[in-house]
Design an enzyme around this catalytic site. Structure first.
Site, short mmCIF file in Angstrom:
data_model
loop_
_atom_site.label_atom_id
_atom_site.label_comp_id
_atom_site.label_asym_id
_atom_site.label_seq_id
_atom_site.Cartn_x
_atom_site.Cartn_y
_atom_site.Cartn_z
N LEU A 170 0.84 -1.20 0.00
CA LEU A 170 0.00 0.00 0.00
C LEU A 170 0.87 1.25 0.00
CD1 LEU A 170 -3.13 0.16 0.01
CD2 LEU A 170 -2.95 1.00 2.36
N GLY A 171 1.78 1.32 -0.99
CA GLY A 171 2.58 2.52 -1.19
C GLY A 171 1.86 3.49 -2.10
N ILE A 173 1.40 3.52 -5.35
CA ILE A 173 0.54 2.88 -6.34
C ILE A 173 -0.61 2.14 -5.66
CG2 ILE A 173 0.44 1.08 -8.12
CD1 ILE A 173 3.35 1.87 -8.83
N SER A 192 1.10 -4.98 4.12
CA SER A 192 2.33 -4.23 3.86
C SER A 192 3.27 -4.51 5.03
CB SER A 192 2.05 -2.73 3.73
OG SER A 192 1.53 -2.21 4.92
N ARG A 193 4.45 -3.92 4.99
CA ARG A 193 5.42 -4.18 6.06
C ARG A 193 4.86 -3.82 7.43
NH1 ARG A 193 11.60 -2.72 4.41
NH2 ARG A 193 11.74 -3.93 2.48
N GLY A 249 2.99 -5.32 -10.23
CA GLY A 249 4.24 -5.09 -9.50
C GLY A 249 5.42 -5.53 -10.33
N ARG A 250 5.97 -6.69 -9.99
CA ARG A 250 7.02 -7.34 -10.76
C ARG A 250 6.59 -8.78 -11.01
NH1 ARG A 250 8.92 -3.10 -12.17
NH2 ARG A 250 11.00 -2.27 -11.67
N GLU A 279 10.64 -11.60 -18.92
CA GLU A 279 10.27 -10.64 -19.96
C GLU A 279 11.43 -10.39 -20.91
OE1 GLU A 279 8.79 -7.13 -18.05
OE2 GLU A 279 7.17 -8.19 -17.03
N HIS A 297 3.82 -5.20 -20.00
CA HIS A 297 4.52 -4.32 -19.06
C HIS A 297 4.42 -2.85 -19.51
CE1 HIS A 297 7.98 -4.37 -15.90
NE2 HIS A 297 7.21 -3.32 -15.75
#
Length: 337
Positions: A170-171, A173, A192-193, A249-250, A279, A297
Site C-alpha cells: 500500500l505505497g 501505487i 504491507s510491512r 508489480g514485478r 520478460e 509491461h
C-alpha cells in the site's frame, strides 16, 4: 538525502543506459548534460567496452540513468567498471535490480521515479480487473470472430462492486488503486510491512490470511527477497476457485508456474497480468485462456507520464549536480511501491 557536492557545469556527464523510446526525453537530457548514450554507441553490444571507455574519459560520468526493467543490473561489478559514478537515476519506482547496500557503501546516491507513474499504474490495474471480471477482451474477441450471430449470448461477467480486494503493498501505487476500487464499491484490505494509521482499510500481517478474506488479490509491492513469489501455491489455494489475481508489480512477485497451474486446473477464476517472470514474453499456456488478460509491461506508459518523467529525471540530475537534495531518494531497504 543530500546529493554529492556541487559539480561545475563541465563535469555534468551522464551515462545513459536506456533504449531509445522517447526523442523528447533524450533531447531534454542533451540540452543540459553531456550524455554518453550506450544504445546510440557503436559498442551497444559490448557493455564492458562501453563502460571502460566512459570510465577512462578525461571527464568520466558522475551520474547514470538506468531503465527500470533491469536491463542492466547496477551491482558491484557495474560500479567497479565506472568508479566515478556518484548518482544512479532509475526510470521506475522499483529498484530491485540495483544493489542499494553496495551503492550506499560507495557513496552513490540513488533516485527513482517516485510517484510519477502511480496514477497511470493504478488506472491500469483497475482496468485489468474490470476486463477480467466483465470479460471485456473475451467479449471483444467473440464479436470480432463473428461468433455473436452464430452462438448468441456471450458468457456472463461478474460485478465489480462488493468485491473484497486485497492489495499487497500500500505505497503510492497501492494507495491509488485502493481509492479507485473503493469508489467502485469494493471492500479494500491490504498487507504491507507495517499497518498504516492514515487509511481506513483492514490490515493483514501476512498475505495468506489476506487471500483467505479476499475475492481479488492485487500485487502492487516492490520486488525483494521477502516478496519474491509472495503469491505462491498456498496463497493461490487460500484465494480459491472464484479468486482473481492482478499483478502490476514485478513478475517474480508471483510464482508464475504455480499461477499457470492454478488457472489450468480451475483453482482460481482468472488473472490480469502486466508483468511476467521472464520478460519479454509470457507463458504460452495462457494465450488461449479467456479468463486471463495480459499486457506487455505497459502500465506506466502514457504520453503524459513520459513528459512528467522527463521533467522529473532532469530535476533530480540538476539537484545532484548542484549539491541539492534529490527529489526522490531511495535508501537501502526502504520500501517502494
Amino acid at each position: 538525502m543530500m546529493a554529492s557536492r556541487g559539480e561545475p557545469p563541465a563535469t555534468k556527464v551522464v551515462l545513459l543506459l536506456v533504449p531509445h523510446k522517447d526523442a523528447s526525453f533524450h533531447a531534454a537530457l542533451r540540452e543540459r548534460f553531456r550524455v554518453l548514450d550506450f544504445f546510440a554507441s557503436s559498442e551497444r553490444s559490448q557493455l564492458p567496452a562501453f563502460l571502460g571507455a566512459a570510465a577512462a574519459a578525461p571527464e568520466p560520468p558522475r551520474a547514470a540513468i538506468v531503465v527500470g526493467a533491469g536491463l542492466i543490473p547496477v551491482d558491484a561489478a557495474f560500479l567497479d567498471a565506472v568508479p566515478s559514478l556518484r548518482c544512479v537515476m532509475c526510470l521506475a519506482a522499483g529498484v530491485d535490480f540495483i544493489d542499494l547496500d553496495e551503492c550506499a557503501r560507495r557513496g552513490v546516491v540513488v533516485a527513482n521515479s517516485g510517484s510519477v507513474f502511480s496514477a497511470d499504474v493504478a488506472d491500469h490495474a483497475v482496468g485489468l480487473l474490470i476486463d477480467v471480471l466483465r470479460r471485456v477482451s473475451a467479449a471483444e474477441r467473440f464479436v470480432r470472430r463473428g461468433l455473436w450471430p452464430v452462438q448468441g449470448g456471450h458468457p456472463l461477467g461478474s460485478k465489480i462492486g462488493g468485491r473484497r480486494v486485497g492489495i499487497i503493498g500500500l505505497g503510492n501505487i497501492g494507495s491509488q488503486i485502493a481509492k479507485r476500487l473503493q469508489a467502485l464499491g469494493c471492500i479494500v484490505c491490504y498487507n504491507s510491512r507495517t499497518p498504516k494509521d492514515s487509511v481506513p482499510y483492514r490490515y493483514f500481517t501476512n498475505v495468506h490470511d489476506l487471500a483467505v478474506e479476499s475475492d481479488v488479490l492485487v500485487v502492487a509491492c516492490a520486488l525483494n527477497k521477502a516478496t519474491r513469489h509472495i503469491v505462491g501455491k498456498d496463497v493461490l489455494e487460500a484465494l480459491g476457485k472464484d479468486g482473481v489475481v492482478v499483478n502490476i508489480g514485478r513478475g517474480a512477485n508471483v510464482d508464475q508456474a504455480e499461477l499457470v497451474r492454478a488457472l489450468k486446473e480451475g483453482r482460481i477464476a482468472g488473472a490480469g497480468l502486466d508483468v511476467f517472470e521472464n520478460e519479454p514474453g509470457a507463458p504460452g499456456e495462457l494465450f488461449c485462456m479467456d479468463n486471463v488478460v495480459m499486457t506487455p509491461h505497459v502500465a506506466v506508459f502514457t504520453a503524459e507520464s513520459m513528459s512528467d518523467l522527463r521533467d522529473h529525471v532532469v530535476a533530480n540530475l540538476e539537484a545532484f549536480f548542484s549539491g541539492q537534495p534529490l527529489l526522490t531518494p531511495v535508501l537501502p531497504h526502504s520500501p517502494v511501491n
